[in-house]
Design a protein around this motif. Structure first.
Motif, short mmCIF file in Angstrom:
data_model
loop_
_atom_site.label_atom_id
_atom_site.label_comp_id
_atom_site.label_asym_id
_atom_site.label_seq_id
_atom_site.Cartn_x
_atom_site.Cartn_y
_atom_site.Cartn_z
N GLU A 166 30.79 9.92 3.68
CA GLU A 166 29.96 10.76 3.05
C GLU A 166 28.75 11.01 3.90
O GLU A 166 28.13 12.04 4.32
CB GLU A 166 29.04 10.12 1.69
CG GLU A 166 30.12 10.20 0.38
CD GLU A 166 29.54 9.42 -0.70
OE1 GLU A 166 28.55 8.66 -0.36
OE2 GLU A 166 29.95 9.77 -2.05
N ILE A 167 28.46 10.22 4.91
CA ILE A 167 27.15 10.23 5.61
C ILE A 167 27.65 11.11 6.87
O ILE A 167 26.67 11.83 7.44
CB ILE A 167 26.50 8.95 6.11
CG1 ILE A 167 25.07 9.18 7.03
CG2 ILE A 167 27.32 7.93 7.18
CD1 ILE A 167 24.19 7.89 7.33
N ALA A 168 28.95 11.24 7.26
CA ALA A 168 29.54 11.62 8.21
C ALA A 168 29.48 13.20 8.06
O ALA A 168 29.24 14.24 8.56
CB ALA A 168 30.78 11.38 8.53
N ALA A 169 29.90 13.17 6.46
CA ALA A 169 29.83 14.82 5.92
C ALA A 169 28.60 15.47 5.89
O ALA A 169 28.36 16.65 6.25
CB ALA A 169 30.47 14.82 4.65
N GLU A 170 27.50 14.76 5.77
CA GLU A 170 26.30 15.13 5.56
C GLU A 170 25.57 15.51 7.12
O GLU A 170 25.02 16.54 7.27
CB GLU A 170 25.12 14.13 4.91
CG GLU A 170 23.97 14.37 4.67
CD GLU A 170 23.84 15.66 3.68
OE1 GLU A 170 24.69 15.71 2.86
OE2 GLU A 170 23.04 16.53 3.69
N ILE A 171 26.00 14.85 7.90
CA ILE A 171 25.66 15.04 9.29
C ILE A 171 26.43 16.36 9.78
O ILE A 171 25.78 17.20 10.48
CB ILE A 171 26.02 13.76 10.31
CG1 ILE A 171 25.05 12.62 10.16
CG2 ILE A 171 25.92 14.12 11.65
CD1 ILE A 171 25.69 11.37 10.94
N GLN A 172 27.59 16.40 9.58
CA GLN A 172 28.46 17.68 9.87
C GLN A 172 27.77 18.87 9.47
O GLN A 172 27.84 20.07 9.92
CB GLN A 172 29.78 17.44 9.48
CG GLN A 172 30.68 16.70 10.09
CD GLN A 172 31.73 16.11 9.91
OE1 GLN A 172 32.26 16.40 8.55
NE2 GLN A 172 32.74 15.34 10.50
N THR A 173 26.96 19.03 8.26
CA THR A 173 26.22 20.00 7.59
C THR A 173 25.32 20.53 8.71
O THR A 173 24.82 21.79 8.83
CB THR A 173 25.60 20.01 6.45
OG1 THR A 173 24.68 19.09 6.54
CG2 THR A 173 26.45 19.41 5.17
N HIS A 174 24.70 19.67 9.71
CA HIS A 174 23.88 19.99 10.64
C HIS A 174 24.52 20.12 12.11
O HIS A 174 24.05 20.77 12.80
CB HIS A 174 22.64 18.82 10.60
CG HIS A 174 21.88 18.57 9.38
ND1 HIS A 174 20.67 19.58 8.87
CD2 HIS A 174 22.00 17.85 8.50
CE1 HIS A 174 20.34 19.15 7.72
NE2 HIS A 174 21.14 18.09 7.34
N ILE A 175 25.33 19.10 12.24
CA ILE A 175 26.12 19.35 13.67
C ILE A 175 27.52 19.51 13.47
O ILE A 175 28.41 18.42 13.15
CB ILE A 175 26.14 18.07 14.36
CG1 ILE A 175 24.59 17.56 14.58
CG2 ILE A 175 26.58 17.93 15.79
CD1 ILE A 175 24.01 16.27 15.01
N PRO A 176 28.18 20.67 13.10
CA PRO A 176 29.39 21.22 12.62
C PRO A 176 30.55 20.39 13.29
O PRO A 176 31.42 20.19 12.72
CB PRO A 176 29.30 22.64 12.57
CG PRO A 176 27.95 22.93 12.65
CD PRO A 176 27.25 22.00 13.48
N ASP A 177 30.31 20.18 14.78
CA ASP A 177 31.39 19.70 15.61
C ASP A 177 31.34 18.30 15.62
O ASP A 177 32.16 17.44 16.49
CB ASP A 177 31.55 20.34 16.91
CG ASP A 177 29.94 20.39 17.41
OD1 ASP A 177 29.14 20.16 16.76
OD2 ASP A 177 30.19 20.66 18.80
N PHE A 178 30.52 17.33 14.92
CA PHE A 178 30.32 16.17 14.93
C PHE A 178 31.93 15.43 14.42
O PHE A 178 32.39 16.07 13.17
CB PHE A 178 29.27 15.63 14.13
CG PHE A 178 29.35 14.16 13.90
CD1 PHE A 178 29.63 13.57 12.43
CD2 PHE A 178 29.34 13.26 14.66
CE1 PHE A 178 29.57 12.32 12.40
CE2 PHE A 178 29.39 11.73 14.74
CZ PHE A 178 29.36 11.30 13.42
N THR A 179 32.49 14.52 14.88
CA THR A 179 33.48 14.01 14.35
C THR A 179 33.33 12.55 14.35
O THR A 179 32.66 11.75 15.15
CB THR A 179 34.81 14.08 15.37
OG1 THR A 179 34.53 13.44 16.51
CG2 THR A 179 35.08 15.69 15.44
#
Ligand code: VAH
Length: 312
Positions: free
Chosen positions: A248-261
């Motif tokens: 969930e926290i990874a998905a939340e970060i991806q809303t700001h940094i789309p290419d975060f894996t």
């Protein structure tokens, strides 16, 4: 005057800065075994104190005219499992030294943090109540639960006004955590900004109770400033912020940094995390002294990314 022991740690830095804002820089003495954290330099007095040296601590309490002690020095869950004797000795004897000096010097108040780590596999996983089956399985959890009873004993037996909160995993950007199982929730932000990828040491659906540091500091100040008559819990209060999983926290970060894996490589900390509740019931704290968190996952993610980007 207030003495903060462990002032250069993850909680200590922010608590010292908050206390100095409220009570005045020179009325809050910061202390640690380690050298002064950069953020504290120039904001007020700093002394080197080893909480295990009771005589030296006692001298400092008298010399600095201390009337309140905040004891934050501790070995956390993951490090504690690597060094059980050190964790038990520091977490337990450090507290006993402070409680005894506070009684002898008739100090006004003492603050000492416990943790949701006191709960074990037999405690309810969801909305874990203030009072329930509590069987800790880490040295850290054992030392924190034992410490809660010592705090209650010094209150009941000697009238010492000692207060405590069971912190969830704390998330902050000003100072790094050290040796905890919940530290992934801090590392993930630093890695997301620096490397756009993070290898998580817990599995993707590991739900844990977490809290943004601002909420934790506010809870601590609100508890310590509440009238003594409002305090019905003299072991340690449950407080809850927000529960989430690495996914969930990874998905939340991806809303700001789309290419975060994110990738997952669970290690020994997975067993510790699996032994803890997934969410906490903090009704008693809300009723007794008006506890109310302000940061959900969306808000804390924005705070963390904004402030970490600034510090790059
Ligand atoms: C730890 N951050 O991981 C601490 C905390 C609830 C966790 O006590 O050990």
């Amino acid at each position: 005057k207030i003495l903060v022991i462990g002032a250069s740690g993850q909680i200590g830095v922010e608590l010292t800065l908050a206390l100095r804002k409220i009570y005045g820089n020179n009325n809050v003495i910061a202390s640690d075994l380690r050298e002064e954290n950069e953020l504290l330099k120039g904001t007020g007095p700093y002394v080197s104190i080893d909480v295990m040296n009771k005589e030296m601590l006692h001298v400092q309490v008298i010399r600095q005219n201390i009337t309140q002690i905040y004891l934050l020095a501790a070995i956390l869950s993951a490090t504690g499992e690597k060094n059980p004797t050190l964790a038990w000795n520091l977490n337990m004897q450090g507290l006993l030294n402070v409680l005894d000096i506070a009684r002898e010097e008739n100090l006004k108040k003492v603050y000492w943090p416990s943790s949701i780590a006191v709960f074990g596999p037999t405690s309810p996983k969801q909305n874990c109540p203030q009072q329930t089956v509590i069987e800790p399985i880490t040295v850290y959890g054992i030392s924190k639960y034992a410490g809660e009873f010592w705090c209650n004993y010094y209150y009941q037996r000697f009238g010492l006004d000692v207060r405590s909160l069971r912190y969830p995993g704390l998330i902050s950007y000003k100072s790094a955590p050290g040796g905890g199982t919940t530290d992934y929730a801090v590392e993930i932000f630093n890695e997301a900004i620096e490397n756009k990828t993070y290898q998580c040491f817990l599995s993707e659906n590991t739900y844990l109770p977490m809290m943004y540091m601002t909420d934790a500091i506010n809870a601590t100040i609100n508890l310590m400033e509440a009238p003594a008559d409002n305090i019905s819990v003299r072991t340690s209060y449950n407080v809850a912020g927000v529960s989430f999983s690495p996914k969930e926290i990874a998905a939340e970060i991806q809303t700001h940094i789309p290419d975060f894996t994110i990738s997952y490589k669970p290690d020994s900390r997975q067993n510790i995390a699996d032994s803890w509740p997934q969410s906490i019931d903090d009704t008693v704290a809300r009723n007794d002294w008006g506890w109310q968190p302000a940061f959900n996952l969306q808000k804390l993610t924005i705070e963390m990314l904004d402030n970490l980007k600034l510090s790059l």
